[in-house]
Design an enzyme around this catalytic site. Structure first.
Site, PDB file in Angstrom:
ATOM      1  N   THR A 103      38.130  39.753  44.964  1.00 49.27           N
ATOM      2  CA  THR A 103      37.705  40.601  44.132  1.00 49.27           C
ATOM      3  C   THR A 103      36.394  41.250  44.402  1.00 49.27           C
ATOM      4  OG1 THR A 103      38.675  39.501  42.496  1.00 49.27           O
ATOM      5  CG2 THR A 103      37.356  41.255  41.728  1.00 49.27           C
ATOM      6  N   LYS A 178      42.939  44.920  38.871  1.00 51.15           N
ATOM      7  CA  LYS A 178      42.055  43.408  38.754  1.00 51.15           C
ATOM      8  C   LYS A 178      40.869  43.714  38.068  1.00 51.15           C
ATOM      9  CE  LYS A 178      40.415  39.493  39.706  1.00 51.15           C
ATOM     10  NZ  LYS A 178      41.144  38.392  38.774  1.00 51.15           N
ATOM     11  N   LYS A 246      29.724  38.676  38.326  1.00 50.49           N
ATOM     12  CA  LYS A 246      29.860  39.776  39.564  1.00 50.49           C
ATOM     13  C   LYS A 246      31.015  40.973  39.112  1.00 50.49           C
ATOM     14  CE  LYS A 246      33.040  38.522  42.336  1.00 50.49           C
ATOM     15  NZ  LYS A 246      34.097  38.585  42.987  1.00 50.49           N
TER      16      LYS A 246
HETATM   17  P1  NAP Z   1      34.345  30.478  46.285  1.00 55.26           P
HETATM   18  O1  NAP Z   1      34.882  29.158  46.067  1.00 55.26           O
HETATM   19  O2  NAP Z   1      32.924  30.586  45.905  1.00 55.26           O
HETATM   20  O3  NAP Z   1      34.308  30.730  47.919  1.00 55.26           O
HETATM   21  C1  NAP Z   1      33.996  31.913  48.467  1.00 55.26           C
HETATM   22  C2  NAP Z   1      34.304  32.027  49.991  1.00 55.26           C
HETATM   23  O4  NAP Z   1      33.677  33.039  50.517  1.00 55.26           O
HETATM   24  C3  NAP Z   1      33.849  30.801  50.685  1.00 55.26           C
HETATM   25  O5  NAP Z   1      34.786  30.526  51.802  1.00 55.26           O
HETATM   26  C4  NAP Z   1      32.608  31.100  51.447  1.00 55.26           C
HETATM   27  O6  NAP Z   1      32.335  30.542  52.559  1.00 55.26           O
HETATM   28  C5  NAP Z   1      32.891  32.593  51.583  1.00 55.26           C
HETATM   29  N1  NAP Z   1      31.541  33.267  51.810  1.00 55.26           N
HETATM   30  C6  NAP Z   1      30.543  33.582  50.965  1.00 55.26           C
HETATM   31  N2  NAP Z   1      29.773  34.307  51.269  1.00 55.26           N
HETATM   32  C7  NAP Z   1      29.912  34.711  52.520  1.00 55.26           C
HETATM   33  C8  NAP Z   1      29.516  35.251  53.784  1.00 55.26           C
HETATM   34  N3  NAP Z   1      28.253  35.916  53.464  1.00 55.26           N
HETATM   35  N4  NAP Z   1      30.026  35.383  54.652  1.00 55.26           N
HETATM   36  C9  NAP Z   1      31.290  34.577  54.990  1.00 55.26           C
HETATM   37  N5  NAP Z   1      32.163  34.098  54.090  1.00 55.26           N
HETATM   38  C10 NAP Z   1      31.476  34.213  52.768  1.00 55.26           C
HETATM   39  O7  NAP Z   1      35.132  31.692  45.817  1.00 55.26           O
HETATM   40  P2  NAP Z   1      36.726  31.649  44.772  1.00 55.26           P
HETATM   41  O8  NAP Z   1      36.691  31.011  43.490  1.00 55.26           O
HETATM   42  O9  NAP Z   1      37.483  31.017  45.873  1.00 55.26           O
HETATM   43  O10 NAP Z   1      36.907  33.240  44.956  1.00 55.26           O
HETATM   44  C11 NAP Z   1      37.079  33.981  45.988  1.00 55.26           C
HETATM   45  C12 NAP Z   1      37.394  35.467  45.484  1.00 55.26           C
HETATM   46  O11 NAP Z   1      38.561  35.374  44.628  1.00 55.26           O
HETATM   47  C13 NAP Z   1      36.123  36.209  44.720  1.00 55.26           C
HETATM   48  O12 NAP Z   1      36.287  37.486  44.963  1.00 55.26           O
HETATM   49  C14 NAP Z   1      36.733  35.536  43.098  1.00 55.26           C
HETATM   50  O13 NAP Z   1      35.979  36.775  42.483  1.00 55.26           O
HETATM   51  C15 NAP Z   1      38.130  35.872  43.149  1.00 55.26           C
HETATM   52  N6  NAP Z   1      38.980  35.129  42.286  1.00 55.26           N
HETATM   53  C16 NAP Z   1      38.595  33.880  41.916  1.00 55.26           C
HETATM   54  C17 NAP Z   1      39.217  33.195  41.200  1.00 55.26           C
HETATM   55  C18 NAP Z   1      39.047  31.652  40.628  1.00 55.26           C
HETATM   56  O14 NAP Z   1      39.704  31.319  39.489  1.00 55.26           O
HETATM   57  N7  NAP Z   1      38.126  31.078  41.255  1.00 55.26           N
HETATM   58  C19 NAP Z   1      40.556  33.920  40.420  1.00 55.26           C
HETATM   59  C20 NAP Z   1      40.480  35.213  40.760  1.00 55.26           C
HETATM   60  C21 NAP Z   1      39.999  35.881  41.720  1.00 55.26           C
HETATM   61  P3  NAP Z   1      31.428  29.057  52.504  1.00 55.26           P
HETATM   62  O15 NAP Z   1      32.433  27.968  52.340  1.00 55.26           O
HETATM   63  O16 NAP Z   1      30.787  28.878  53.662  1.00 55.26           O
HETATM   64  O17 NAP Z   1      30.541  29.209  51.334  1.00 55.26           O
END
Ligand code: NAP
Length: 299
Positions: A103, A178, A246
């Site tokens: 997102t 979204k 965010k």
């Molecule tokens: P998360 O657990 O915080 O994981 C974030 C991922 O991004 C990790 O693999 C992290 O790598 C990587 N990352 C962060 N900064 C980076 C950088 N500067 N360079 C390279 N990689 C980087 O997030 P998530 O919950 O999986 O969510 C991922 C996306 O889906 C977000 O945009 C979120 O808004 C969206 N989303 C989330 C949900 C939910 O329920 N969680 C639902 C719908 C949509 P590291 O492991 O190295 O930190």
């Protein structure tokens, strides 16, 4: 690519966080050859144990893949894995696809679409509705933008992670849909926080409050799910509060460009922002209900 071809389609997956890991698991379980990359390589081990190949950079991953899926935190992370010297973009050529499921802002999605298509590649934006458990179960709803024929071509792959694809229009429209969903999500949690504060200040127990919500027309799967977090004070993150904050900022940024005012969303953004400032960003977004109740009287 039709179903019958799926086993010959080499898939790359970047971003193995809360969502990315179970989504990549679904792809490998469906029989696709999978290469993975994560900034912190140790988080990839669980997929390597299931047969995925670990790439040393997004570029190396993209060179080995026909289609690259990205599921990272935000615009900065997406830019880092796409545009850096060892990013995906230099590997994009005729027929290679990039699917962004993170997102992020409509602006970065539209820029990426131009950059990828200028190199002869295919771009889709496909952010998801649903959090960790639907990701594990493959029941996400995928909000998809891009050319319809490309969405059709990658639908078998997308449906390893989701139960439904909603086609929203050109590239960028999946992201706009979204953000509309998360406007509602942030607003619903924000107003729940206020109902909690008002109700409990009036002597209504949290149990009775949630029973009332569930018993009548206010009932919703979101409130039923999040009631459990609040009642048990268990804010193990499914959707971290910092990501909802965010998204509210992305929404307000997009609204500003459209010259439309969103005063309720602004109030929700302030509420989520104060919860982040209070150190609750890593908790589930439902922690905002308590954060609101904790605010001093008069604020
Ligand atoms: P998360 O657990 O915080 O994981 C974030 C991922 O991004 C990790 O693999 C992290 O790598 C990587 N990352 C962060 N900064 C980076 C950088 N500067 N360079 C390279 N990689 C980087 O997030 P998530 O919950 O999986 O969510 C991922 C996306 O889906 C977000 O945009 C979120 O808004 C969206 N989303 C989330 C949900 C939910 O329920 N969680 C639902 C719908 C949509 P590291 O492991 O190295 O930190």
């Amino acid at each position: 690519m039709r179903d019958s071809h799926k086993h010959r389609q080499n898939v790359g997956f970047i971003g193995l966080g809360t969502m990315g890991t179970p989504m990549a698991m679904r792809i490998i379980a469906a029989g696709y050859p999978l290469t993975v990359y994560n900034r912190t390589p140790s988080r990839a081990q669980v997929l390597v144990d299931r047969g995925a190949v670990l790439a040393r950079s997004p570029l190396e991953l993209a060179q080995a893949s026909d289609v690259v899926i990205v599921m990272v935190s935000d615009d900065v992370a997406l830019d880092a894995v796409v545009s850096a010297e060892t990013g995906i973009l230099p590997a994009i050529r005729d027929g290679k696809a990039l699917i962004n499921m993170s997102t992020v802002s409509p602006g970065i999605v539209e820029r990426l679409n131009s950059a990828v298509t200028a190199r002869g590649g295919i771009f889709l934006d496909a952010p998801v509705s649903g959090s960790r458990i639907p990701a594990e179960q493959g029941t996400l709803v995928i909000l998809c933008g891009g050319e319809q024929r490309h969405v059709d071509a990658y639908s078998a792959l997308l449906l390893t992670m989701g139960k439904k694809i909603l086609y929203a229009g050109n590239a960028g429209m999946g992201t706009r849909l979204k953000l509309t969903a998360n406007l509602l999500l942030g607003g619903m949690m924000g107003i729940l926080s206020e109902a909690y504060r008002f109700g409990t200040a009036n002597g209504i127990s949290p149990e009775l409050l949630f029973e009332m919500i569930g018993a009548g027309p206010l009932s919703s799967p979101l409130y039923t799910l999040k009631a459990q977090n609040v009642l048990h004070r268990d804010f193990t993150p499914a959707f971290p509060l910092k990501h909802q904050y965010k998204d509210l900022n992305l929404i307000l940024g997009a609204a500003e460009k459209l010259h439309i005012g969103l005063p309720l969303t602004q109030a929700a953004e302030a509420l989520f922002g104060s919860a982040v400032d209070a150190g609750k960003g890593e908790l589930d977004m439902s922690a905002v209900v308590i954060a609101g109740a904790d605010r001093p009287a008069g604020s």
